[in-house]
Design a protein around this motif. Structure first.
Motif, PDB file in Angstrom:
ATOM      1  N   LEU A 118       0.837  -1.209   0.000  1.00 30.85           N
ATOM      2  CA  LEU A 118       0.000   0.000   0.000  1.00 30.85           C
ATOM      3  C   LEU A 118       0.865   1.249   0.000  1.00 30.85           C
ATOM      4  O   LEU A 118       0.595   2.214  -0.735  1.00 30.85           O
ATOM      5  CB  LEU A 118      -0.915  -0.010   1.224  1.00 30.85           C
ATOM      6  N   LEU A 119       1.932   1.248   0.795  1.00 33.22           N
ATOM      7  CA  LEU A 119       2.840   2.393   0.828  1.00 33.22           C
ATOM      8  C   LEU A 119       3.501   2.599  -0.536  1.00 33.22           C
ATOM      9  O   LEU A 119       3.640   3.738  -1.008  1.00 33.22           O
ATOM     10  CB  LEU A 119       3.907   2.176   1.900  1.00 33.22           C
ATOM     11  N   ALA A 120       3.908   1.509  -1.181  1.00 31.85           N
ATOM     12  CA  ALA A 120       4.526   1.622  -2.500  1.00 31.85           C
ATOM     13  C   ALA A 120       3.541   2.202  -3.514  1.00 31.85           C
ATOM     14  O   ALA A 120       3.922   3.028  -4.358  1.00 31.85           O
ATOM     15  CB  ALA A 120       5.023   0.252  -2.960  1.00 31.85           C
ATOM     16  N   VAL A 121       2.277   1.794  -3.450  1.00 30.99           N
ATOM     17  CA  VAL A 121       1.267   2.328  -4.366  1.00 30.99           C
ATOM     18  C   VAL A 121       1.057   3.819  -4.117  1.00 30.99           C
ATOM     19  O   VAL A 121       0.964   4.621  -5.057  1.00 30.99           O
ATOM     20  CB  VAL A 121      -0.060   1.553  -4.218  1.00 30.99           C
ATOM     21  N   VAL A 122       0.984   4.206  -2.831  1.00 29.52           N
ATOM     22  CA  VAL A 122       0.827   5.628  -2.500  1.00 29.52           C
ATOM     23  C   VAL A 122       2.002   6.433  -3.059  1.00 29.52           C
ATOM     24  O   VAL A 122       1.809   7.504  -3.656  1.00 29.52           O
ATOM     25  CB  VAL A 122       0.715   5.818  -0.974  1.00 29.52           C
ATOM     26  N   PHE A 123       3.206   5.919  -2.893  1.00 33.11           N
ATOM     27  CA  PHE A 123       4.380   6.613  -3.434  1.00 33.11           C
ATOM     28  C   PHE A 123       4.285   6.726  -4.949  1.00 33.11           C
ATOM     29  O   PHE A 123       4.649   7.751  -5.523  1.00 33.11           O
ATOM     30  CB  PHE A 123       5.659   5.883  -3.022  1.00 33.11           C
ATOM     31  N   GLY A 124       3.835   5.667  -5.608  1.00 32.77           N
ATOM     32  CA  GLY A 124       3.707   5.718  -7.060  1.00 32.77           C
ATOM     33  C   GLY A 124       2.702   6.757  -7.512  1.00 32.77           C
ATOM     34  O   GLY A 124       2.942   7.492  -8.484  1.00 32.77           O
ATOM     35  N   ILE A 125       1.565   6.838  -6.805  1.00 34.67           N
ATOM     36  CA  ILE A 125       0.545   7.827  -7.157  1.00 34.67           C
ATOM     37  C   ILE A 125       1.073   9.238  -6.942  1.00 34.67           C
ATOM     38  O   ILE A 125       0.911  10.126  -7.794  1.00 34.67           O
ATOM     39  CB  ILE A 125      -0.729   7.588  -6.320  1.00 34.67           C
ATOM     40  N   VAL A 126       1.722   9.468  -5.801  1.00 32.85           N
ATOM     41  CA  VAL A 126       2.243  10.799  -5.504  1.00 32.85           C
ATOM     42  C   VAL A 126       3.371  11.162  -6.471  1.00 32.85           C
ATOM     43  O   VAL A 126       3.471  12.304  -6.929  1.00 32.85           O
ATOM     44  CB  VAL A 126       2.715  10.874  -4.039  1.00 32.85           C
ATOM     45  N   ASP A 127       4.213  10.186  -6.795  1.00 31.69           N
ATOM     46  CA  ASP A 127       5.292  10.447  -7.751  1.00 31.69           C
ATOM     47  C   ASP A 127       4.755  10.889  -9.106  1.00 31.69           C
ATOM     48  O   ASP A 127       5.429  11.630  -9.829  1.00 31.69           O
ATOM     49  CB  ASP A 127       6.156   9.196  -7.935  1.00 31.69           C
ATOM     50  N   ALA A 128       3.570  10.419  -9.468  1.00 33.28           N
ATOM     51  CA  ALA A 128       2.998  10.773 -10.767  1.00 33.28           C
ATOM     52  C   ALA A 128       2.735  12.267 -10.890  1.00 33.28           C
ATOM     53  O   ALA A 128       2.758  12.813 -11.996  1.00 33.28           O
ATOM     54  CB  ALA A 128       1.698   9.989 -10.997  1.00 33.28           C
ATOM     55  N   VAL A 129       2.485  12.944  -9.766  1.00 31.44           N
ATOM     56  CA  VAL A 129       2.334  14.403  -9.816  1.00 31.44           C
ATOM     57  C   VAL A 129       3.602  15.113  -9.355  1.00 31.44           C
ATOM     58  O   VAL A 129       3.883  16.237  -9.782  1.00 31.44           O
ATOM     59  CB  VAL A 129       1.125  14.868  -8.967  1.00 31.44           C
ATOM     60  N   PHE A 130       4.382  14.458  -8.492  1.00 35.14           N
ATOM     61  CA  PHE A 130       5.604  15.065  -7.963  1.00 35.14           C
ATOM     62  C   PHE A 130       6.644  15.269  -9.062  1.00 35.14           C
ATOM     63  O   PHE A 130       7.252  16.339  -9.173  1.00 35.14           O
ATOM     64  CB  PHE A 130       6.160  14.173  -6.851  1.00 35.14           C
ATOM     65  N   MET A 131       6.857  14.251  -9.892  1.00 33.90           N
ATOM     66  CA  MET A 131       7.949  14.322 -10.870  1.00 33.90           C
ATOM     67  C   MET A 131       7.720  15.379 -11.948  1.00 33.90           C
ATOM     68  O   MET A 131       8.640  16.141 -12.277  1.00 33.90           O
ATOM     69  CB  MET A 131       8.182  12.942 -11.485  1.00 33.90           C
ATOM     70  N   PRO A 132       6.526  15.491 -12.550  1.00 33.63           N
ATOM     71  CA  PRO A 132       6.324  16.593 -13.496  1.00 33.63           C
ATOM     72  C   PRO A 132       6.466  17.969 -12.836  1.00 33.63           C
ATOM     73  O   PRO A 132       6.989  18.897 -13.448  1.00 33.63           O
ATOM     74  CB  PRO A 132       4.897  16.370 -14.010  1.00 33.63           C
ATOM     75  N   ALA A 133       6.004  18.096 -11.591  1.00 35.45           N
ATOM     76  CA  ALA A 133       6.117  19.380 -10.903  1.00 35.45           C
ATOM     77  C   ALA A 133       7.572  19.727 -10.628  1.00 35.45           C
ATOM     78  O   ALA A 133       7.986  20.880 -10.761  1.00 35.45           O
ATOM     79  CB  ALA A 133       5.318  19.343  -9.594  1.00 35.45           C
ATOM     80  N   VAL A 134       8.379  18.727 -10.246  1.00 32.23           N
ATOM     81  CA  VAL A 134       9.802  18.958 -10.026  1.00 32.23           C
ATOM     82  C   VAL A 134      10.465  19.426 -11.321  1.00 32.23           C
ATOM     83  O   VAL A 134      11.310  20.328 -11.311  1.00 32.23           O
ATOM     84  CB  VAL A 134      10.477  17.676  -9.504  1.00 32.23           C
ATOM     85  N   GLY A 135      10.072  18.842 -12.448  1.00 31.56           N
ATOM     86  CA  GLY A 135      10.634  19.250 -13.726  1.00 31.56           C
ATOM     87  C   GLY A 135      10.233  20.653 -14.131  1.00 31.56           C
ATOM     88  O   GLY A 135      10.987  21.349 -14.814  1.00 31.56           O
ATOM     89  N   ALA A 136       9.031  21.089 -13.706  1.00 30.88           N
ATOM     90  CA  ALA A 136       8.549  22.416 -14.093  1.00 30.88           C
ATOM     91  C   ALA A 136       9.029  23.508 -13.153  1.00 30.88           C
ATOM     92  O   ALA A 136       8.943  24.693 -13.489  1.00 30.88           O
ATOM     93  CB  ALA A 136       7.020  22.411 -14.133  1.00 30.88           C
ATOM     94  N   LEU A 137       9.547  23.146 -11.987  1.00 29.67           N
ATOM     95  CA  LEU A 137       9.880  24.147 -10.975  1.00 29.67           C
ATOM     96  C   LEU A 137      11.081  25.028 -11.314  1.00 29.67           C
ATOM     97  O   LEU A 137      11.054  26.235 -11.024  1.00 29.67           O
ATOM     98  CB  LEU A 137      10.101  23.443  -9.634  1.00 29.67           C
ATOM     99  N   PRO A 138      12.177  24.503 -11.900  1.00 33.60           N
ATOM    100  CA  PRO A 138      13.330  25.383 -12.154  1.00 33.60           C
ATOM    101  C   PRO A 138      12.998  26.616 -12.971  1.00 33.60           C
ATOM    102  O   PRO A 138      13.561  27.689 -12.719  1.00 33.60           O
ATOM    103  CB  PRO A 138      14.305  24.461 -12.905  1.00 33.60           C
ATOM    104  N   ALA A 139      12.104  26.501 -13.939  1.00 35.62           N
ATOM    105  CA  ALA A 139      11.748  27.660 -14.756  1.00 35.62           C
ATOM    106  C   ALA A 139      11.038  28.740 -13.945  1.00 35.62           C
ATOM    107  O   ALA A 139      10.945  29.887 -14.396  1.00 35.62           O
ATOM    108  CB  ALA A 139      10.853  27.229 -15.919  1.00 35.62           C
TER     109      ALA A 139
END
Length: 478
Positions: A118-139
């Motif tokens: 369950l924890l791994a699934v939660v991390f996967g779901i959160v990563d799905a929004v975390f990673m694009p946001a991390v990529g967009a933040l430097p700009a």
């Protein structure tokens, strides 16, 4: 009626990124979060091995990849609609709460594999929004002329997190088991939240304004009365240090919920469009990428490079070391050499801030790296393999850093979350699928032919970059 255009104020430049306190706070937050991630995966793998069979442990470790791959496109839409800082802060808060909750449960009970899954699934779901946001933040935290340097600094942070995170995770497990390691991971992720809150955001330029010349689809060009001059950065009302609320659509942003479309006759604002939906934002993002003369081939180049690199340098390297008799220590030296080369490439970009003819240089580095991959399977001894791996790391790191910097600088910031999501699906969804295929192929044909085939796939990425004129001539801001 005549409209008077008042150019927005321009925020004075903050200097080089490595001396900008705002960038350094963001980098500190990112580094702490990445170290926490490394500690988390050590804790998760150890707890899974102790709680089940090897196959069950492998399933727990792999289950987070499914929601991450399936939901990442939607995560890019979320990052663009609500603002990357807000999404990253929320994601880190959720991850921190989830990890600390599991740590507390493991301190008092032994719930079993279901909790870890369950924890791994939660991390996967959160990563799905975390990673694009991390990529967009430097700009949003620095100017376009510093994005390449920030990309190099980010690469150094990733290497540092990989080097430090695994020993910290192992230390946590040794001191108090998986519960202590999970608690350590949660605390490290928690460090990133106040740092991110202190980071100031720049206002997003109007959609279509920065790269209209590179984009075939110009239907979303902002209203000319609201467009900022080239290179200008607008500042919001007095008292708002961020220029605008994080996540609020920029003036004239055609991707926002109250977008306006240009009139076909004279460019004046027409009647308001229907409110934008998440599905429409997703389609607009994909259309934007497909019509962009640099981003579309760049993502193809990234995909081919990742597909060619990931298999040989993960499972393929372990099988090669076993067949050559290098042992675990020899394999460790080869992996360390690769990491050193990649770190040197990131340091070069962080120091220089830009490289001339970035598109051609990235393509040449990718082609050179592909040749080195094919050569790795032919060297007999550990010493030669270390030298080849150092070259692979340097060339792969340079091509990856340049491709990432071009992705940042060529993308309109209003679409950057969706652009990062598409690139992330390729890197984190498709490329890992090559690992079991690589292992099976080596079992059938041996290491030489498989490494050679991977080198061809990787080299095709360089060929695409050289064949497309706009990508070949792409430059980083100076």
């Amino acid at each position: 009626m005549t409209t008077t255009v008042i150019p927005p104020a321009v925020r004075p430049p903050a200097g080089p990124a490595h001396r900008d306190g705002n960038v350094l706070r963001w980098l500190g937050a990112y580094t702490a979060s990445m170290i926490g991630d490394n500690v988390f995966y050590i804790a998760l793998s150890w707890a899974a091995v102790r709680s089940g069979t090897p196959s069950q442990a492998g399933l727990v470790m792999a289950v987070s990849a499914v929601p991450r791959a399936l939901l990442m496109l939607g995560g890019g839409v979320v990052a663009d609609r609500f603002g990357p800082r807000r999404v990253v802060i929320g994601s880190d808060a959720v991850r921190c709460a989830a990890v600390l909750t599991v740590a507390a449960l493991l301190f008092v009970a032994h719930p079993g594999l279901w909790l870890l899954a369950l924890l791994a699934v939660v991390f996967g779901i959160v990563d799905a929004v975390f990673m694009p946001a991390v990529g967009a933040l430097p700009a949003r935290v620095t100017g376009r002329d510093q994005l390449a340097r920030v990309q190099g600094m980010r690469g150094l942070a990733v290497r540092f997190a990989n080097v430090v995170g695994a020993p910290l995770g192992g230390l946590g497990v040794a001191l108090g088991g998986s519960a202590t390691a999970f608690a350590l991971a949660g605390l490290l992720i928690a460090v990133s939240v106040p740092l991110l809150i202190s980071v100031r955001m720049r206002e997003t330029p109007p959609a279509g304004g920065a790269n209209t010349a590179n984009t075939a689809n110009t239907a979303n060009t902002a209203n000319t009365a609201d467009a900022a001059p080239a290179g200008a950065e607008a500042v919001g009302p007095p008292g708002d240090p961020d220029g605008s609320p994080d996540g609020a659509p920029a003036r004239g942003d055609a991707s926002g919920p109250h977008a306006r479309v240009p009139d076909a006759e004279d460019g004046a604002a027409a009647v308001p469009e229907r409110p934008a939906t998440a599905w429409r934002d997703l389609r607009d993002g994909l259309r934007y990428i497909r019509g962009h003369r640099v981003l579309a081939p760049l993502i193809v180049t990234i995909a081919l490079g990742d597909l060619g690199f990931v298999g040989p340098l993960n499972v393929g390297l372990a099988l090669l070391a076993d067949r050559r008799g290098w042992g675990a220590s020899g394999m460790g030296l080869v992996v360390a050499a690769f990491g050193a080369g990649a770190g040197a490439a990131a340091l070069l970009l962080a120091w220089r801030g830009t490289l001339p003819r970035a598109g051609s240089a990235g393509a040449a580095a990718l082609l050179g790296g592909s040749v080195a991959i094919g050569a790795l399977a032919q060297v007999p001894g550990v010493g030669a393999a270390v030298g080849v791996a150092l070259a692979i790391g340097l060339l792969a790191g340079l091509s990856g850093a340049l491709c990432g910097a071009l992705l940042q600088t060529q993308s309109d910031p209003a679409y950057l979350g969706r652009v990062t999501a598409v690139a992330g699906i390729v890197s984190l969804g498709l490329a890992p699928l090559s690992m079991p295929l690589t292992a099976a192929a080596i079992g059938w044909w041996g290491t030489g032919p498989v490494f050679a085939g991977s080198a061809v796939v990787c080299g095709l990425g360089g060929v695409v970059a050289l064949a497309v004129r706009d990508l070949r001539r792409a430059e980083l801001p100076r």
